[in-house]
Scaffold this active site. Structure first.
Site, PDB file in Angstrom:
ATOM      1  N   ASP A  80       0.815  -1.208   0.000  1.00 49.62           N
ATOM      2  CA  ASP A  80       0.000   0.000   0.000  1.00 49.62           C
ATOM      3  C   ASP A  80       0.849   1.258   0.000  1.00 49.62           C
ATOM      4  O   ASP A  80       1.947   1.292   0.547  1.00 49.62           O
ATOM      5  CB  ASP A  80      -0.876   0.046   1.248  1.00 49.62           C
ATOM      6  N   LYS A  81       0.292   2.318  -0.576  1.00 48.53           N
ATOM      7  CA  LYS A  81       0.927   3.626  -0.467  1.00 48.53           C
ATOM      8  C   LYS A  81       0.671   4.218   0.910  1.00 48.53           C
ATOM      9  O   LYS A  81       1.599   4.610   1.611  1.00 48.53           O
ATOM     10  CB  LYS A  81       0.389   4.587  -1.535  1.00 48.53           C
TER      11      LYS A  81
END
Length: 557
Positions: free
Chosen positions: A251-252
């Site tokens: 995930d960012k």
């Protein structure tokens, strides 16, 4: 997602509580030595940009999600149990979601060693004086107004000059060097590589035969997705992004730790990047003879904070007991499908249909929702002119997917989209079709749970070794729902023999695809398929709700 992803959930009492929803992120039960220095909590409240790529995030995440997908859009329709449950806010801060990869040997990946392997330690470190190192360091960080650093070579021999050239490039990635003669004296001039030269193939340096061709390392990153991080590394090392490999994207909006491999780049060069990177840290270097492959990981370990809880302690306790005893439906999480108005599985479907004009249009066309201003300008330029070079000029960072596709179109023309699309790193391209497979899988699992609930039935599939076996009615009586698998569509899988199996054919036909012909004209996009358990029961689940503002839930899938 892999089948043994651990999760730690931190739940502020009196706020909403819930379970982690994504299958690709994970978290540690205790902080590693060098992972104990992330920003303080108040520093983490707002996402930070990265000085190396000039991007800013601000509060656009929530705005982007307004125009993104819902769980219903990607086939996430069912709950594993019928208790009342509770709700909460996930990822209010990026530091609320911490992910540690579990490698193929079952080890949770930590960043706990920043040293360079002994065999890779430099021999040329004494060639540069401390003053020269200071000047080169300032040049590397663009703090040198002159734009270059000149080092006089007093011992005028080709061997000495070669060693100095190598020392500068190894110790200060991103700098290029040349030899100049001035009034009979020879100088080595260091400067920043720029333009197309920055994308050139790496220079061939001596590489010992007894050293593995790939340098494996652990990447710690904050508030940056995996490809963004790799683009930053490739920029500083003057490599193409496809020189890097990894087992899964993370995930960012998170703090994540994962393994990365890169071809024929020394640990020393990588370690030097720690001086100039923001929100990224590299370590645990070693050399191996193989790259990493998507899906090789065993899972992920999560630490999650859920805020704004609604629900009583009793409801939370009930939900956690359900998680421990029954598990959860093993849906592919929302990050698999993108955060903007154009879902990644739509691009994947267009690739599988061999509709390359649609692929190009989906990636480049204007879209609603908040995006970086330069991306908005780029899309507007493309919509107005269909000129890849003009649209490319609107992008300060050409390594994003849009930039790589536009560069390919400017090189090969709009009549050769397949080749142009090939400039996007392979892992990125494959993520589009994997996203389509994931949406199909989610949808069919929801239908299967709706039809048969949490019991094995005649026609279900189980794995015997790596081979899928269709259950008879008698066999189904003795099987657990935790052993039942469903296929991701492909040419090398079988489907359930009950009506859900026929549902696969109907869904793919509606999407313009032939389930009996999943091979593609481009080999990379041929789908073999795979099998995935529909219910996962975590191991080592524990949680608590003390009379403070924090409670802890630890889960291991």
């Amino acid at each position: 997602m892999a089948e043994s992803d651990p999760v730690t959930v931190v739940v502020p009492v009196g706020e909403k509580r819930g379970c982690p929803e994504d299958e690709k992120d994970d978290a540690p039960s205790k902080k590693p030595k060098f992972e104990s220095d992330p920003p303080q909590q108040d520093e983490m409240d707002e996402p930070e940009g990265d000085a190396s790529d000039g991007e800013e995030d601000g509060d656009t995440f929530a705005n982007m999600m307004k125009h993104g997908l819902t769980e219903l859009d990607v086939g996430i329709l069912k709950y594993v149990s019928d208790h009342e449950g509770f709700s909460g806010v996930l990822k209010e801060r990026y530091s609320d979601f911490v992910v540690h990869e579990i490698n193929k040997n079952g080890k949770i990946v930590h960043l706990d060693d920043l040293s360079v392997p002994a065999e890779a330690e430099p021999k040329e470190c004494d060639l540069l004086t401390e003053e020269q190192k200071k000047q080169l360091g300032e040049l590397q960080l663009f703090k040198n107004k002159e734009g270059n650093v000149s080092i006089e070579v007093l011992d005028d021999s080709k061997e000495k000059r070669t060693l100095v050239h190598k020392a500068i490039k190894n110790q200060f990635p991103g700098l290029e060097t040349k030899t100049e003669e001035r009034e009979g004296r020879k100088f080595i001039v260091a400067y920043h590589a720029a333009g197309k030269k920055a994308l050139a193939a790496p220079r061939k340096h001596f590489w010992p035969k007894n050293r593995g061709s790939f340098c494996h390392f652990v990447l710690y990153k904050e508030n940056k997705d995996t490809m963004d991080a790799i683009n930053v590394l490739s920029k500083f090392l003057r490599l193409r992004p496809n020189m890097f490999s990894y087992m899964g994207t993370k995930d960012k909006r998170a703090i994540t730790v994962q393994e990365i491999a890169v071809l024929k780049i020394t640990a020393e060069r990588l370690a030097h990047l720690n001086k100039c990177l923001m929100n990224l840290k590299l370590g645990n270097f070693c050399y191996k003879n193989h790259p990493l492959k998507l899906g090789e990981l065993q899972g992920n370990h999560f630490t999650v904070v859920i805020r704004n809880i609604t629900g009583t302690d009793e409801q939370v306790d009930q939900a956690m007991k359900s998680l421990k005893q029954t598990g959860f439906i093993n849906y592919y999480g929302m990050q698999r499908f993108g955060t903007t108005a154009v879902p990644t599985h739509h691009v994947g479907r267009a690739i599988l249909k061999n509709d390359w004009n649609e692929v190009m249009d989906l990636i480049l066309k204007p879209r609603p929702g908040a995006e970086k201003e330069f991306l908005v300008r780029c899309r507007e330029e493309w919509a107005k002119t269909q000129d890849p070079e003009a649209a490319l000029k609107k992008l300060p960072n050409k390594r994003c997917v849009e930039g790589q596709l536009l560069r390919g179109l400017s090189m090969y023309g709009k009549k050769n989209i397949v080749t142009a699309f090939g400039l996007i790193p392979r892992n990125n391209r494959l993520m589009y079709i994997h996203s389509y497979q994931s949406r199909v899988w989610n949808t069919m699992v929801s239908r299967r749970i709706e039809a048969f609930g949490l019991k094995a039935v005649k026609g279900d599939l189980v794995l015997k070794g790596t081979t899928a076996h269709v259950l008879s009615a008698e066999e189904a009586e003795n099987q657990s729902i935790h052993n039942i698998v469903m296929p991701l569509p492909g040419f090398d899988v079988i489907y359930p023999t009950h009506h859900i199996g026929e549902g696969y054919r109907e869904l793919l036909t509606a999407d313009g695809l032939d389930i009996d012909n999943m091979r593609h004209k481009v080999k990379d996009y041929s789908l073999a398929g795979a099998y995935r358990r529909i219910i996962i029961r975590p191991a080592d689940v524990s949680w608590s709700a003390p009379l403070t503002h924090l409670g802890f839930i630890q889960t291991q899938r």
